[in-house]
Design a protein around this motif. Sequence first.
Motif, PDB file in Angstrom:
ATOM      1  N   THR A   1       0.838  -1.209   0.000  1.00 47.43           N
ATOM      2  CA  THR A   1       0.000   0.000   0.000  1.00 47.43           C
ATOM      3  C   THR A   1       0.868   1.253   0.000  1.00 47.43           C
ATOM      4  OG1 THR A   1      -1.740  -1.165   1.199  1.00 47.43           O
ATOM      5  CG2 THR A   1      -1.822   1.238   1.246  1.00 47.43           C
ATOM      6  N   ASP A   2       1.862   1.283   0.867  1.00 50.39           N
ATOM      7  CA  ASP A   2       2.737   2.464   0.947  1.00 50.39           C
ATOM      8  C   ASP A   2       3.415   2.712  -0.396  1.00 50.39           C
ATOM      9  OD1 ASP A   2       2.047   2.710   3.589  1.00 50.39           O
ATOM     10  OD2 ASP A   2       3.921   1.857   4.371  1.00 50.39           O
ATOM     11  N   LYS A   3       3.866   1.624  -1.020  1.00 47.50           N
ATOM     12  CA  LYS A   3       4.586   1.768  -2.291  1.00 47.50           C
ATOM     13  C   LYS A   3       3.675   2.345  -3.377  1.00 47.50           C
ATOM     14  CE  LYS A   3       7.842   1.206  -5.324  1.00 47.50           C
ATOM     15  NZ  LYS A   3       8.988   2.144  -5.329  1.00 47.50           N
ATOM     16  N   ILE A   4       2.468   1.802  -3.493  1.00 45.07           N
ATOM     17  CA  ILE A   4       1.597   2.277  -4.569  1.00 45.07           C
ATOM     18  C   ILE A   4       1.183   3.723  -4.311  1.00 45.07           C
ATOM     19  CG2 ILE A   4      -0.692   1.529  -3.693  1.00 45.07           C
ATOM     20  CD1 ILE A   4       0.531   1.207  -7.312  1.00 45.07           C
ATOM     21  N   LEU A   5       0.974   4.080  -3.055  1.00 42.12           N
ATOM     22  CA  LEU A   5       0.572   5.464  -2.763  1.00 42.12           C
ATOM     23  C   LEU A   5       1.680   6.458  -3.117  1.00 42.12           C
ATOM     24  CD1 LEU A   5      -1.437   5.029   0.577  1.00 42.12           C
ATOM     25  CD2 LEU A   5      -2.343   5.475  -1.721  1.00 42.12           C
ATOM     26  N   SER A   6       2.921   5.961  -3.137  1.00 38.98           N
ATOM     27  CA  SER A   6       4.033   6.842  -3.518  1.00 38.98           C
ATOM     28  C   SER A   6       4.145   6.979  -5.038  1.00 38.98           C
ATOM     29  CB  SER A   6       5.356   6.303  -2.949  1.00 38.98           C
ATOM     30  OG  SER A   6       5.793   5.180  -3.701  1.00 38.98           O
ATOM     31  N   MET A   7       3.368   6.174  -5.766  1.00 32.61           N
ATOM     32  CA  MET A   7       3.516   6.132  -7.229  1.00 32.61           C
ATOM     33  C   MET A   7       2.349   6.748  -7.994  1.00 32.61           C
ATOM     34  SD  MET A   7       4.969   2.224  -7.577  1.00 32.61           S
ATOM     35  CE  MET A   7       5.398   2.300  -9.319  1.00 32.61           C
ATOM     36  N   ILE A   8       1.281   7.093  -7.294  1.00 30.87           N
ATOM     37  CA  ILE A   8       0.106   7.624  -8.010  1.00 30.87           C
ATOM     38  C   ILE A   8      -0.093   9.101  -7.670  1.00 30.87           C
ATOM     39  CG2 ILE A   8      -1.057   5.391  -8.248  1.00 30.87           C
ATOM     40  CD1 ILE A   8      -2.813   6.103  -5.856  1.00 30.87           C
ATOM     41  N   PRO A   9      -0.752   9.850  -8.560  1.00 32.96           N
ATOM     42  CA  PRO A   9      -0.942  11.280  -8.333  1.00 32.96           C
ATOM     43  C   PRO A   9      -1.830  11.550  -7.111  1.00 32.96           C
ATOM     44  CG  PRO A   9      -1.538  10.665 -10.600  1.00 32.96           C
ATOM     45  CD  PRO A   9      -1.319   9.396  -9.842  1.00 32.96           C
ATOM     46  N   GLN A  10      -1.632  12.713  -6.520  1.00 32.21           N
ATOM     47  CA  GLN A  10      -2.450  13.121  -5.377  1.00 32.21           C
ATOM     48  C   GLN A  10      -3.940  13.080  -5.721  1.00 32.21           C
ATOM     49  OE1 GLN A  10      -1.373  13.658  -2.237  1.00 32.21           O
ATOM     50  NE2 GLN A  10      -3.556  13.773  -1.722  1.00 32.21           N
ATOM     51  N   GLU A  11      -4.240  13.482  -6.954  1.00 34.80           N
ATOM     52  CA  GLU A  11      -5.638  13.490  -7.398  1.00 34.80           C
ATOM     53  C   GLU A  11      -6.289  12.106  -7.275  1.00 34.80           C
ATOM     54  OE1 GLU A  11      -8.002  14.712 -11.463  1.00 34.80           O
ATOM     55  OE2 GLU A  11      -5.967  13.932 -11.669  1.00 34.80           O
ATOM     56  N   PHE A  12      -5.558  11.058  -7.645  1.00 27.86           N
ATOM     57  CA  PHE A  12      -6.091   9.693  -7.521  1.00 27.86           C
ATOM     58  C   PHE A  12      -6.375   9.391  -6.053  1.00 27.86           C
ATOM     59  CE2 PHE A  12      -4.180   7.414 -11.510  1.00 27.86           C
ATOM     60  CZ  PHE A  12      -4.633   8.441 -12.307  1.00 27.86           C
ATOM     61  N   LYS A  13      -5.434   9.790  -5.197  1.00 31.15           N
ATOM     62  CA  LYS A  13      -5.602   9.499  -3.766  1.00 31.15           C
ATOM     63  C   LYS A  13      -6.809  10.241  -3.209  1.00 31.15           C
ATOM     64  CE  LYS A  13      -0.850   9.914  -3.338  1.00 31.15           C
ATOM     65  NZ  LYS A  13       0.400  10.167  -2.601  1.00 31.15           N
ATOM     66  N   ASP A  14      -7.006  11.471  -3.676  1.00 32.15           N
ATOM     67  CA  ASP A  14      -8.148  12.261  -3.205  1.00 32.15           C
ATOM     68  C   ASP A  14      -9.461  11.596  -3.623  1.00 32.15           C
ATOM     69  OD1 ASP A  14      -6.358  14.055  -2.178  1.00 32.15           O
ATOM     70  OD2 ASP A  14      -6.567  15.527  -3.798  1.00 32.15           O
ATOM     71  N   ILE A  15      -9.530  11.163  -4.876  1.00 31.21           N
ATOM     72  CA  ILE A  15     -10.767  10.538  -5.366  1.00 31.21           C
ATOM     73  C   ILE A  15     -11.016   9.218  -4.635  1.00 31.21           C
ATOM     74  CG2 ILE A  15     -11.847   9.446  -7.377  1.00 31.21           C
ATOM     75  CD1 ILE A  15     -10.334  11.620  -9.079  1.00 31.21           C
TER      76      ILE A  15
END
Length: 276
Positions: A256-270
Amino acid sequence: MILGSVIGDTVGSIYEFHNHKSVDFPLFAPECEFTDDSIVTVAVAKWLVVDKQHTFEKLEECLVDMCTRYPDPMGAYGGGFERWVFHPEQLHTYDEKFPSKSPSGRHPYNSWGNGSAMRVSAVGWAFDTLQETLEIAKRSAEITHNHPEGIKGAQATAAAIFLARTGKSKQEIKDYITQTFGYDLTRTCDDIRPKYHFDGSCQGTVPEAMTAFFDSTDFESAIRLGVSLGGDTDTLVCITGGIAEAFYKKIPQAITDKILSMIPQEFKDILGEFNK
Ligand SMILES: [Mg+2]
Protein backbone atom coordinates in the motif's frame (compact mmCIF):
# COMPACT_ATOMS: atom_id res chain seq x y z
CA MET A 1 -10.85 -0.32 -1.85
CA ILE A 2 -9.91 -0.13 -5.52
CA LEU A 3 -6.25 0.13 -4.62
CA GLY A 4 -5.97 -3.59 -5.43
CA SER A 5 -6.80 -2.84 -9.06
CA VAL A 6 -4.28 0.00 -9.24
CA ILE A 7 -1.61 -2.22 -7.68
CA GLY A 8 -2.34 -5.03 -10.15
CA ASP A 9 -2.15 -2.65 -13.09
CA THR A 10 1.10 -1.11 -11.90
CA VAL A 11 2.85 -4.38 -11.06
CA GLY A 12 1.73 -5.88 -14.38
CA SER A 13 2.60 -2.80 -16.44
CA ILE A 14 6.05 -3.89 -17.57
CA TYR A 15 4.99 -7.43 -18.47
CA GLU A 16 2.21 -6.59 -20.94
CA PHE A 17 4.50 -6.92 -23.94
CA HIS A 18 7.20 -8.98 -22.21
CA ASN A 19 5.37 -11.73 -20.38
CA HIS A 20 7.08 -13.21 -17.35
CA LYS A 21 5.69 -16.69 -16.83
CA SER A 22 6.75 -17.12 -13.24
CA VAL A 23 5.64 -15.90 -9.80
CA ASP A 24 9.22 -15.02 -9.03
CA PHE A 25 9.97 -11.34 -9.73
CA PRO A 26 10.48 -8.09 -7.81
CA LEU A 27 6.94 -6.88 -7.12
CA PHE A 28 7.65 -3.28 -8.08
CA ALA A 29 10.41 -3.16 -10.65
CA PRO A 30 11.83 0.36 -11.12
CA GLU A 31 10.16 0.66 -14.55
CA CYS A 32 6.64 -0.05 -13.26
CA GLU A 33 4.02 2.67 -13.72
CA PHE A 34 0.28 2.91 -13.36
CA THR A 35 -1.34 2.74 -16.81
CA ASP A 36 -4.69 3.32 -18.53
CA ASP A 37 -6.34 0.66 -16.34
CA SER A 38 -5.76 2.76 -13.22
CA ILE A 39 -6.74 6.00 -14.94
CA VAL A 40 -10.13 4.69 -16.05
CA THR A 41 -10.68 2.87 -12.75
CA VAL A 42 -10.24 6.15 -10.87
CA ALA A 43 -12.49 7.89 -13.41
CA VAL A 44 -15.30 5.40 -12.74
CA ALA A 45 -14.82 5.82 -8.98
CA LYS A 46 -15.15 9.56 -9.45
CA TRP A 47 -18.34 9.06 -11.46
CA LEU A 48 -19.89 7.09 -8.60
CA VAL A 49 -18.88 9.82 -6.13
CA VAL A 50 -20.02 12.88 -8.04
CA ASP A 51 -23.16 11.54 -9.74
CA LYS A 52 -25.60 9.75 -7.49
CA GLN A 53 -27.88 9.14 -10.49
CA HIS A 54 -25.01 7.39 -12.30
CA THR A 55 -25.84 8.91 -15.66
CA PHE A 56 -24.12 8.18 -18.97
CA GLU A 57 -23.51 11.87 -19.39
CA LYS A 58 -21.48 12.18 -16.22
CA LEU A 59 -19.69 8.89 -16.87
CA GLU A 60 -18.53 10.20 -20.20
CA GLU A 61 -17.42 13.45 -18.62
CA CYS A 62 -15.38 11.65 -15.94
CA LEU A 63 -13.72 9.28 -18.43
CA VAL A 64 -12.93 11.95 -21.00
CA ASP A 65 -11.69 14.44 -18.42
CA MET A 66 -9.40 11.96 -16.70
CA CYS A 67 -8.01 10.44 -19.91
CA THR A 68 -7.42 13.86 -21.43
CA ARG A 69 -5.27 14.81 -18.49
CA TYR A 70 -3.36 11.52 -18.65
CA PRO A 71 -3.20 11.18 -22.43
CA ASP A 72 -0.16 8.96 -22.84
CA PRO A 73 -0.02 6.09 -20.34
CA MET A 74 2.48 3.26 -20.65
CA GLY A 75 1.04 0.68 -23.08
CA ALA A 76 -1.35 3.32 -24.51
CA TYR A 77 -5.15 3.29 -24.55
CA GLY A 78 -6.91 0.64 -26.62
CA GLY A 79 -7.50 1.78 -30.20
CA GLY A 80 -11.27 2.06 -30.05
CA PHE A 81 -11.26 3.74 -26.67
CA GLU A 82 -8.55 6.15 -27.80
CA ARG A 83 -10.80 7.25 -30.67
CA TRP A 84 -13.81 7.46 -28.37
CA VAL A 85 -11.97 9.85 -26.05
CA PHE A 86 -9.82 11.88 -28.43
CA HIS A 87 -11.42 11.54 -31.88
CA PRO A 88 -15.12 10.79 -31.39
CA GLU A 89 -15.89 12.07 -34.90
CA GLN A 90 -14.17 8.93 -36.22
CA LEU A 91 -16.88 6.82 -34.62
CA HIS A 92 -19.57 8.28 -36.85
CA THR A 93 -20.07 4.96 -38.63
CA TYR A 94 -21.76 3.76 -35.46
CA ASP A 95 -24.34 6.56 -35.60
CA GLU A 96 -27.31 4.48 -36.54
CA LYS A 97 -26.34 1.09 -35.25
CA PHE A 98 -25.38 2.21 -31.75
CA PRO A 99 -26.85 5.58 -30.85
CA SER A 100 -24.86 7.69 -28.43
CA LYS A 101 -25.64 7.16 -24.77
CA SER A 102 -24.99 10.80 -23.95
CA PRO A 103 -25.69 14.20 -25.51
CA SER A 104 -22.12 14.66 -26.77
CA GLY A 105 -22.42 12.30 -29.74
CA ARG A 106 -19.75 9.82 -28.63
CA HIS A 107 -20.96 6.43 -29.81
CA PRO A 108 -20.50 3.03 -28.22
CA TYR A 109 -18.44 0.94 -30.62
CA ASN A 110 -19.55 -2.61 -29.88
CA SER A 111 -16.33 -3.49 -28.11
CA TRP A 112 -15.69 -6.77 -26.29
CA GLY A 113 -12.30 -5.48 -25.18
CA ASN A 114 -11.18 -6.01 -21.60
CA GLY A 115 -11.37 -2.25 -20.97
CA SER A 116 -14.89 -2.62 -19.58
CA ALA A 117 -13.67 -5.11 -16.96
CA MET A 118 -10.52 -3.20 -16.07
CA ARG A 119 -12.36 -0.02 -15.07
CA VAL A 120 -15.27 -1.50 -13.12
CA SER A 121 -13.89 -2.35 -9.68
CA ALA A 122 -15.43 0.67 -7.94
CA VAL A 123 -18.87 -0.58 -8.97
CA GLY A 124 -18.18 -3.80 -7.07
CA TRP A 125 -17.73 -1.78 -3.89
CA ALA A 126 -20.42 0.86 -4.19
CA PHE A 127 -23.78 -0.86 -3.86
CA ASP A 128 -25.75 -2.80 -1.27
CA THR A 129 -27.27 -5.36 -3.61
CA LEU A 130 -25.96 -7.65 -6.29
CA GLN A 131 -28.74 -6.56 -8.60
CA GLU A 132 -27.74 -2.89 -8.45
CA THR A 133 -24.09 -3.88 -8.85
CA LEU A 134 -24.93 -5.73 -12.06
CA GLU A 135 -27.07 -2.88 -13.35
CA ILE A 136 -24.48 -0.17 -12.84
CA ALA A 137 -21.68 -2.43 -14.10
CA LYS A 138 -23.66 -2.81 -17.31
CA ARG A 139 -24.07 0.94 -17.57
CA SER A 140 -20.36 1.56 -16.90
CA ALA A 141 -19.54 -0.77 -19.79
CA GLU A 142 -22.11 0.01 -22.45
CA ILE A 143 -21.18 3.65 -22.95
CA THR A 144 -18.33 2.17 -25.02
CA HIS A 145 -18.28 -1.62 -24.69
CA ASN A 146 -21.86 -2.43 -25.68
CA HIS A 147 -21.04 -5.85 -27.15
CA PRO A 148 -22.56 -8.60 -24.93
CA GLU A 149 -19.08 -9.88 -24.03
CA GLY A 150 -17.97 -6.36 -23.04
CA ILE A 151 -20.96 -6.00 -20.74
CA LYS A 152 -20.52 -9.51 -19.40
CA GLY A 153 -16.86 -8.89 -18.53
CA ALA A 154 -17.74 -5.81 -16.50
CA GLN A 155 -20.68 -7.47 -14.76
CA ALA A 156 -18.74 -10.63 -13.89
CA THR A 157 -15.84 -8.64 -12.46
CA ALA A 158 -18.07 -6.32 -10.41
CA ALA A 159 -20.16 -9.27 -9.20
CA ALA A 160 -17.06 -11.16 -8.09
CA ILE A 161 -15.93 -8.13 -6.10
CA PHE A 162 -19.39 -7.71 -4.56
CA LEU A 163 -19.58 -11.39 -3.56
CA ALA A 164 -16.01 -11.40 -2.25
CA ARG A 165 -16.44 -8.34 -0.10
CA THR A 166 -19.74 -9.59 1.31
CA GLY A 167 -18.17 -12.76 2.65
CA LYS A 168 -18.87 -15.40 0.03
CA SER A 169 -16.44 -18.30 -0.28
CA LYS A 170 -14.31 -18.89 -3.36
CA GLN A 171 -16.50 -21.85 -4.29
CA GLU A 172 -19.65 -19.74 -4.01
CA ILE A 173 -18.11 -17.01 -6.17
CA LYS A 174 -16.92 -19.56 -8.71
CA ASP A 175 -20.34 -21.23 -8.89
CA TYR A 176 -22.15 -17.93 -9.32
CA ILE A 177 -19.83 -16.66 -12.06
CA THR A 178 -19.90 -19.97 -13.92
CA GLN A 179 -23.67 -20.28 -13.79
CA THR A 180 -24.42 -16.65 -14.55
CA PHE A 181 -21.80 -15.80 -17.14
CA GLY A 182 -20.68 -19.17 -18.46
CA TYR A 183 -16.94 -18.59 -17.99
CA ASP A 184 -14.81 -21.70 -17.73
CA LEU A 185 -13.32 -21.57 -14.24
CA THR A 186 -12.39 -25.24 -14.05
CA ARG A 187 -8.77 -24.63 -15.08
CA THR A 188 -5.87 -23.86 -12.75
CA CYS A 189 -3.12 -21.33 -13.41
CA ASP A 190 -0.83 -24.23 -14.25
CA ASP A 191 -3.32 -25.36 -16.90
CA ILE A 192 -3.60 -21.90 -18.44
CA ARG A 193 0.01 -20.65 -18.27
CA PRO A 194 1.81 -22.75 -20.92
CA LYS A 195 -0.34 -21.74 -23.89
CA TYR A 196 -1.78 -18.40 -22.83
CA HIS A 197 -0.72 -15.32 -24.76
CA PHE A 198 -1.83 -11.71 -25.30
CA ASP A 199 -5.60 -11.45 -25.52
CA GLY A 200 -7.29 -8.06 -25.27
CA SER A 201 -10.83 -9.43 -25.03
CA CYS A 202 -13.01 -9.69 -21.94
CA GLN A 203 -13.70 -13.34 -22.63
CA GLY A 204 -9.98 -14.04 -22.97
CA THR A 205 -8.92 -12.08 -19.90
CA VAL A 206 -11.57 -12.13 -17.17
CA PRO A 207 -11.74 -15.92 -16.62
CA GLU A 208 -7.93 -16.09 -16.47
CA ALA A 209 -7.76 -13.12 -14.09
CA MET A 210 -10.32 -14.81 -11.85
CA THR A 211 -8.39 -18.08 -11.93
CA ALA A 212 -5.32 -16.28 -10.56
CA PHE A 213 -7.50 -15.13 -7.67
CA PHE A 214 -9.03 -18.57 -7.09
CA ASP A 215 -5.58 -20.21 -7.00
CA SER A 216 -4.12 -17.62 -4.62
CA THR A 217 -3.59 -17.77 -0.87
CA ASP A 218 -3.35 -14.04 -0.15
CA PHE A 219 -3.33 -10.69 -1.95
CA GLU A 220 0.30 -10.79 -3.00
CA SER A 221 0.13 -14.35 -4.30
CA ALA A 222 -2.90 -13.40 -6.41
CA ILE A 223 -0.90 -10.59 -8.01
CA ARG A 224 2.07 -12.87 -8.63
CA LEU A 225 -0.07 -15.64 -10.10
CA GLY A 226 -1.77 -13.10 -12.37
CA VAL A 227 1.54 -11.88 -13.73
CA SER A 228 2.72 -15.47 -14.18
CA LEU A 229 -0.11 -16.20 -16.63
CA GLY A 230 1.17 -13.61 -19.10
CA GLY A 231 -1.28 -12.17 -21.62
CA ASP A 232 -2.45 -8.57 -21.30
CA THR A 233 -0.74 -8.52 -17.95
CA ASP A 234 -1.53 -5.09 -16.57
CA THR A 235 -5.23 -5.49 -17.29
CA LEU A 236 -5.41 -9.11 -16.21
CA VAL A 237 -3.69 -8.37 -12.90
CA CYS A 238 -5.76 -5.21 -12.43
CA ILE A 239 -8.86 -7.43 -12.49
CA THR A 240 -7.25 -10.06 -10.26
CA GLY A 241 -6.10 -7.42 -7.79
CA GLY A 242 -9.54 -5.86 -7.49
CA ILE A 243 -11.15 -9.18 -6.60
CA ALA A 244 -8.30 -10.30 -4.33
CA GLU A 245 -8.46 -7.10 -2.32
CA ALA A 246 -12.22 -7.55 -1.80
CA PHE A 247 -11.78 -11.16 -0.71
CA TYR A 248 -8.69 -11.00 1.49
CA LYS A 249 -9.62 -7.59 2.93
CA LYS A 250 -5.97 -6.89 3.61
CA ILE A 251 -3.16 -5.60 1.43
CA PRO A 252 0.28 -5.71 3.07
CA GLN A 253 1.20 -2.24 4.32
CA ALA A 254 4.46 -2.13 2.39
CA ILE A 255 2.56 -2.68 -0.88
CA THR A 256 0.00 0.00 0.00
CA ASP A 257 2.74 2.46 0.95
CA LYS A 258 4.59 1.77 -2.29
CA ILE A 259 1.60 2.28 -4.57
CA LEU A 260 0.57 5.46 -2.76
CA SER A 261 4.03 6.84 -3.52
CA MET A 262 3.52 6.13 -7.23
CA ILE A 263 0.11 7.62 -8.01
CA PRO A 264 -0.94 11.28 -8.33
CA GLN A 265 -2.45 13.12 -5.38
CA GLU A 266 -5.64 13.49 -7.40
CA PHE A 267 -6.09 9.69 -7.52
CA LYS A 268 -5.60 9.50 -3.77
CA ASP A 269 -8.15 12.26 -3.21
CA ILE A 270 -10.77 10.54 -5.37
CA LEU A 271 -10.15 7.17 -3.75
CA GLY A 272 -10.37 8.84 -0.35
CA GLU A 273 -13.72 10.35 -1.27
CA PHE A 274 -14.94 7.06 -2.68
CA ASN A 275 -13.96 5.13 0.42
CA LYS A 276 -16.11 7.34 2.58
MG1 LIG B 1 -2.88 -0.80 -19.38
